[in-house]
Design an enzyme around this catalytic site. Structure first.
Site, PDB file in Angstrom:
ATOM      1  N   SER A  11     -44.251 -28.078  14.435  1.00  0.00           N
ATOM      2  CA  SER A  11     -44.052 -29.242  13.574  1.00  0.00           C
ATOM      3  C   SER A  11     -43.561 -30.411  14.416  1.00  0.00           C
ATOM      4  CB  SER A  11     -43.022 -28.920  12.493  1.00  0.00           C
ATOM      5  OG  SER A  11     -42.490 -30.123  11.971  1.00  0.00           O
ATOM      6  N   HIS A  36     -48.556 -29.183  12.885  1.00  0.00           N
ATOM      7  CA  HIS A  36     -48.032 -29.377  11.530  1.00  0.00           C
ATOM      8  C   HIS A  36     -47.386 -30.761  11.454  1.00  0.00           C
ATOM      9  CE1 HIS A  36     -46.196 -27.717   7.777  1.00  0.00           C
ATOM     10  NE2 HIS A  36     -45.166 -28.497   8.093  1.00  0.00           N
ATOM     11  N   ASP A  38     -45.338 -33.372   9.089  1.00  0.00           N
ATOM     12  CA  ASP A  38     -44.500 -33.480   7.895  1.00  0.00           C
ATOM     13  C   ASP A  38     -44.462 -34.919   7.397  1.00  0.00           C
ATOM     14  OD1 ASP A  38     -43.440 -30.790   7.457  1.00  0.00           O
ATOM     15  OD2 ASP A  38     -42.549 -31.049   9.444  1.00  0.00           O
ATOM     16  N   MET A  40     -42.994 -37.427   4.562  1.00  0.00           N
ATOM     17  CA  MET A  40     -41.907 -37.526   3.571  1.00  0.00           C
ATOM     18  C   MET A  40     -41.804 -38.964   3.078  1.00  0.00           C
ATOM     19  SD  MET A  40     -39.018 -35.431   5.683  1.00  0.00           S
ATOM     20  CE  MET A  40     -39.351 -33.820   6.402  1.00  0.00           C
ATOM     21  N   MET A  71     -44.797 -34.014   1.518  1.00  0.00           N
ATOM     22  CA  MET A  71     -43.562 -33.954   0.727  1.00  0.00           C
ATOM     23  C   MET A  71     -43.379 -35.335   0.105  1.00  0.00           C
ATOM     24  SD  MET A  71     -41.334 -31.767   3.476  1.00  0.00           S
ATOM     25  CE  MET A  71     -42.424 -32.225   4.806  1.00  0.00           C
ATOM     26  N   MET A 140     -41.503 -22.187   1.692  1.00  0.00           N
ATOM     27  CA  MET A 140     -40.447 -22.923   2.400  1.00  0.00           C
ATOM     28  C   MET A 140     -39.273 -21.974   2.621  1.00  0.00           C
ATOM     29  SD  MET A 140     -41.659 -25.869   3.037  1.00  0.00           S
ATOM     30  CE  MET A 140     -40.181 -26.437   3.884  1.00  0.00           C
ATOM     31  N   GLY A 145     -37.215 -31.408   3.698  1.00  0.00           N
ATOM     32  CA  GLY A 145     -36.650 -32.741   3.878  1.00  0.00           C
ATOM     33  C   GLY A 145     -36.117 -32.998   5.276  1.00  0.00           C
ATOM     34  N   GLY A 147     -35.542 -31.296   9.480  1.00  0.00           N
ATOM     35  CA  GLY A 147     -35.718 -30.248  10.476  1.00  0.00           C
ATOM     36  C   GLY A 147     -34.366 -29.644  10.826  1.00  0.00           C
ATOM     37  N   ASP A 178     -42.167 -22.020   6.622  1.00  0.00           N
ATOM     38  CA  ASP A 178     -41.784 -23.315   7.202  1.00  0.00           C
ATOM     39  C   ASP A 178     -40.289 -23.547   7.022  1.00  0.00           C
ATOM     40  OD1 ASP A 178     -41.657 -25.912   8.120  1.00  0.00           O
ATOM     41  OD2 ASP A 178     -42.821 -26.778   6.474  1.00  0.00           O
ATOM     42  N   GLY A 179     -39.585 -23.679   8.160  1.00  0.00           N
ATOM     43  CA  GLY A 179     -38.172 -24.032   8.135  1.00  0.00           C
ATOM     44  C   GLY A 179     -37.287 -22.982   8.792  1.00  0.00           C
ATOM     45  N   GLY A 180     -36.583 -23.392   9.834  1.00  0.00           N
ATOM     46  CA  GLY A 180     -35.644 -22.486  10.500  1.00  0.00           C
ATOM     47  C   GLY A 180     -36.312 -21.330  11.225  1.00  0.00           C
ATOM     48  N   GLY A 200     -40.440 -26.359  14.235  1.00  0.00           N
ATOM     49  CA  GLY A 200     -40.197 -27.676  14.817  1.00  0.00           C
ATOM     50  C   GLY A 200     -39.192 -27.605  15.949  1.00  0.00           C
TER      51      GLY A 200
HETATM   52  C1  DX5 Z   1     -38.933 -29.411   6.583  1.00  0.00           C
HETATM   53  C2  DX5 Z   1     -40.305 -29.471   7.191  1.00  0.00           C
HETATM   54  C3  DX5 Z   1     -40.480 -28.552   8.335  1.00  0.00           C
HETATM   55  C4  DX5 Z   1     -39.599 -28.873   9.524  1.00  0.00           C
HETATM   56  C5  DX5 Z   1     -39.236 -27.582  10.159  1.00  0.00           C
HETATM   57  O1  DX5 Z   1     -38.918 -30.149   5.416  1.00  0.00           O
HETATM   58  O2  DX5 Z   1     -41.288 -29.148   6.226  1.00  0.00           O
HETATM   59  O3  DX5 Z   1     -41.842 -28.473   8.753  1.00  0.00           O
HETATM   60  O4  DX5 Z   1     -40.182 -29.710  10.467  1.00  0.00           O
HETATM   61  O5  DX5 Z   1     -38.306 -27.840  11.137  1.00  0.00           O
HETATM   62  P1  DX5 Z   1     -37.466 -26.688  11.824  1.00  0.00           P
HETATM   63  O6  DX5 Z   1     -38.441 -25.756  12.477  1.00  0.00           O
HETATM   64  O7  DX5 Z   1     -36.632 -27.437  12.811  1.00  0.00           O
HETATM   65  O8  DX5 Z   1     -36.666 -26.020  10.759  1.00  0.00           O
HETATM   66 ZN    ZN Z   2     -43.356 -28.805   6.997  1.00  0.00          ZN
END
Ligand code: DX5
Ligand code: ZN
Length: 234
Positions: A11, A36, A38, A40, A71, A140, A145, A147, A178-180, A200
């Site tokens: 990401s 990827h 993102d 927002m 998003m 998710m 919202g 990273g 997606d996320g963490g 990300g």
């Molecule tokens: C969060 C995004 C993710 C984000 C993930 O809202 O949708 O794609 O970039 O970031 P990491 O991998 O740092 O959690």
């Molecule tokens: Zn994402």
């Protein structure tokens, strides 16, 4: 081996935007499978990021498929713009969309892969009827919202529920998370049933560089595969 078919989607939210092309090229050389993006709007999520011009620029510097994670409060208003900019996949949220089927049909009509995303508090069951019409679902594993948020382990059983539904209804559909996602959490999600990992911070935030980070994520997934895959239990 399942680990061999797991796809990695870095990401760019965590990339250095001043040298975005370079960072994406690095990810491509390191063996990333997709990029990827993102998007927002400050309404659907409390943050702003980037729009279609960035996708247009990236389209010129990478051969990797670009997946755009919308998003935004009104995804329909932006589908054509992102499709024309060169997105390959458009991922839209289940939350807040009163006409999700129509949105998905529009994406398909634009000739793009459609995907549906669910937030941590949203049950897997809402995907049941839309699954036949999409190429990807995404769970998710943080609230969207931002990273660099901690992975929510409570989403793991849901990943399993989504995987079992996909196997039953549409086996070709990707199950993304997606996320963490990092070398520790990635194998847990793969064991639970994910086959696409969005990451990300773990890719672009690594001090030893993107290539080492990608390698670490892949190694983690291989290692995690020593455990049995828990998809058939519930
Ligand atoms: C969060 C995004 C993710 C984000 C993930 O809202 O949708 O794609 O970039 O970031 P990491 O991998 O740092 O959690
Ligand atoms: Zn994402």
């Amino acid at each position: 081996m399942i680990a061999d078919v797991v796809k990695l989607a870095p990401s760019i939210l965590a990339a250095d935007f001043a040298r975005l092309g370079e960072q994406v090229a690095e990810a491509e050389r390191a063996g990333a499978d997709r990029i990827h993006v993102d998007v927002m709007d400050g309404h659907f999520v409390p943050n702003l990021s980037i729009g279609a011009p960035v996708v247009r620029s990236l389209r010129r510097v990478t051969r990797l498929p670009l997946e755009v994670h919308l998003m935004v409060a009104d995804p329909d208003a932006f589908l054509t713009e992102f499709a024309e900019a060169g997105a390959d996949t458009l991922l839209v949220h289940w939350e807040g969309n009163a006409n999700l089927h129509r949105t998905v049909q529009r994406i398909t009509t634009l000739g793009k892969r459609a995907g549906v995303v669910i937030n941590p508090a949203t049950p897997a069951a809402v995907l049941e009827e839309i699954l036949r019409d999409v190429e990807q679902v995404m769970v998710m594993t943080v609230d969207p919202g931002f990273g660099n948020q901690p992975f929510l382990a409570t989403t793991l059983p849901k990943i399993g529920r989504v995987r079992r539904m996909v196997e039953r209804v549409r086996p070709s559909c990707d199950v993304a998370v997606d996320g963490g996602i990092d070398p520790h959490t990635a194998p847990l999600t793969v064991v639970a049933g994910a086959n696409v990992l969005v990451a990300g911070t773990a890719v672009f935030g690594a001090e030893d560089g993107v290539a080492a980070a990608v390698q670490r994520l892949r190694a983690g997934v291989h290692h995690g595969q020593d455990q049995p895959r828990r998809v058939a239990s519930r």
